[in-house]
Design a protein around this motif. Structure first.
Motif, PDB file in Angstrom:
ATOM      1  N   SER A  69       0.781  -1.078   0.005  1.00  0.00           N
ATOM      2  CA  SER A  69       0.037   0.206  -0.030  1.00  0.00           C
ATOM      3  C   SER A  69       0.852   1.301  -0.188  1.00  0.00           C
ATOM      4  CB  SER A  69      -1.079  -0.050   1.188  1.00  0.00           C
ATOM      5  OG  SER A  69      -1.858  -0.860   1.274  1.00  0.00           O
ATOM      6  N   LYS A  70       1.913   1.292   0.422  1.00  0.00           N
ATOM      7  CA  LYS A  70       2.993   2.370   0.493  1.00  0.00           C
ATOM      8  C   LYS A  70       3.215   3.177  -0.884  1.00  0.00           C
ATOM      9  CE  LYS A  70       5.533   1.169   4.506  1.00  0.00           C
ATOM     10  NZ  LYS A  70       6.878   0.587   5.059  1.00  0.00           N
ATOM     11  N   SER A  71       2.903   2.065  -1.946  1.00  0.00           N
ATOM     12  CA  SER A  71       3.094   2.516  -3.264  1.00  0.00           C
ATOM     13  C   SER A  71       1.870   3.233  -3.836  1.00  0.00           C
ATOM     14  CB  SER A  71       3.514   1.591  -4.281  1.00  0.00           C
ATOM     15  OG  SER A  71       2.266   0.570  -4.281  1.00  0.00           O
ATOM     16  N   PHE A  72       0.901   3.301  -2.898  1.00  0.00           N
ATOM     17  CA  PHE A  72      -0.167   4.150  -3.466  1.00  0.00           C
ATOM     18  C   PHE A  72      -0.486   5.207  -2.432  1.00  0.00           C
ATOM     19  CE2 PHE A  72      -0.827   0.470  -5.726  1.00  0.00           C
ATOM     20  CZ  PHE A  72      -1.688   0.603  -6.666  1.00  0.00           C
ATOM     21  N   GLU A  73       0.763   5.660  -1.636  1.00  0.00           N
ATOM     22  CA  GLU A  73       0.371   6.778  -0.703  1.00  0.00           C
ATOM     23  C   GLU A  73       0.769   8.143  -1.706  1.00  0.00           C
ATOM     24  OE1 GLU A  73       3.217   5.931   2.310  1.00  0.00           O
ATOM     25  OE2 GLU A  73       1.626   4.906   3.281  1.00  0.00           O
ATOM     26  N   PRO A  74       0.559   9.216  -1.271  1.00  0.00           N
ATOM     27  CA  PRO A  74       0.541  10.428  -2.188  1.00  0.00           C
ATOM     28  C   PRO A  74       2.021  10.604  -2.565  1.00  0.00           C
ATOM     29  CG  PRO A  74      -0.957  11.098  -0.199  1.00  0.00           C
ATOM     30  CD  PRO A  74      -0.229   9.634   0.094  1.00  0.00           C
ATOM     31  N   GLN A  75       2.299  10.955  -3.838  1.00  0.00           N
ATOM     32  CA  GLN A  75       3.491  11.182  -4.326  1.00  0.00           C
ATOM     33  C   GLN A  75       4.302  11.879  -3.661  1.00  0.00           C
ATOM     34  OE1 GLN A  75       5.098   9.370  -7.178  1.00  0.00           O
ATOM     35  NE2 GLN A  75       3.007   8.216  -6.969  1.00  0.00           N
TER      36      GLN A  75
END
Length: 165
Positions: A155-161
């Motif tokens: 899920s960390k790869s879907f946190e805000p850029q």
């Protein structure tokens, strides 16, 4: 034929796996269906081409308003055949390019023994497109707490850029 009957019950495990991963990610990231939709809940404006003929339907996409800010796909299939994962990477590259994203993420259901020595489970940098394809494996043979920990990592790869800069 004959005098016995039976009822059938068929489950599409790919859909079950996708539902599970997306639901767990929504809970982990505290996002709504509109912020993290599944492919069948997708925003209507996602196409690869200018003519809007090649529609994209990623399994997971993160939205901030009308802008896609993260994208990914969930795979419940064996990848023993080296050719299979290449088409998955091409698919994620198309998602990233179409949405002008610097990365896209791919997650497979795969036990630790299946992961052993598999070089494909890493980040692939596509130089000419300046895109990273992150490949993860989720080991479903472990405890439920460990599965949720793995999903939290993915899920960390879907946190805000902004948090990645």
């Amino acid at each position: 034929h004959g005098d016995s009957s039976s009822d059938e019950f068929i489950i599409n495990m790919a859909n079950v796996f996708e539902d599970f991963v997306v639901t767990a990610m929504r809970e982990q990231l505290k996002l709504s269906r509109s912020e993290l939709p599944r492919a069948n809940e997708i925003h209507p404006h996602m196409y690869l081409d200018e003519g809007r003929l090649v529609r994209l339907k990623p399994d997971i996409s993160r939205w901030e308003g009308s802008r896609c800010v993260a994208i990914g796909d969930v795979k419940y299939k064996p990848i023993a055949d080296a050719g299979v994962i290449h088409s998955d990477i091409y698919q994620l590259l198309a998602y990233a390019v179409a949405n002008e994203l610097p990365e896209a993420s791919l997650i497979y259901a795969m036990s630790k023994s299946e992961q052993a020595g598999l070089e494909l489970l890493k980040t692939h940098k596509i130089d000419r497109a300046d895109v990273r394809i992150n490949v993860f494996a989720l080991d479903l043979t472990t405890s439920s707490d460990e599965v949720l920990r793995q999903i939290a990592e993915f899920s960390k790869s879907f946190e805000p850029q902004l948090s990645k800069v």
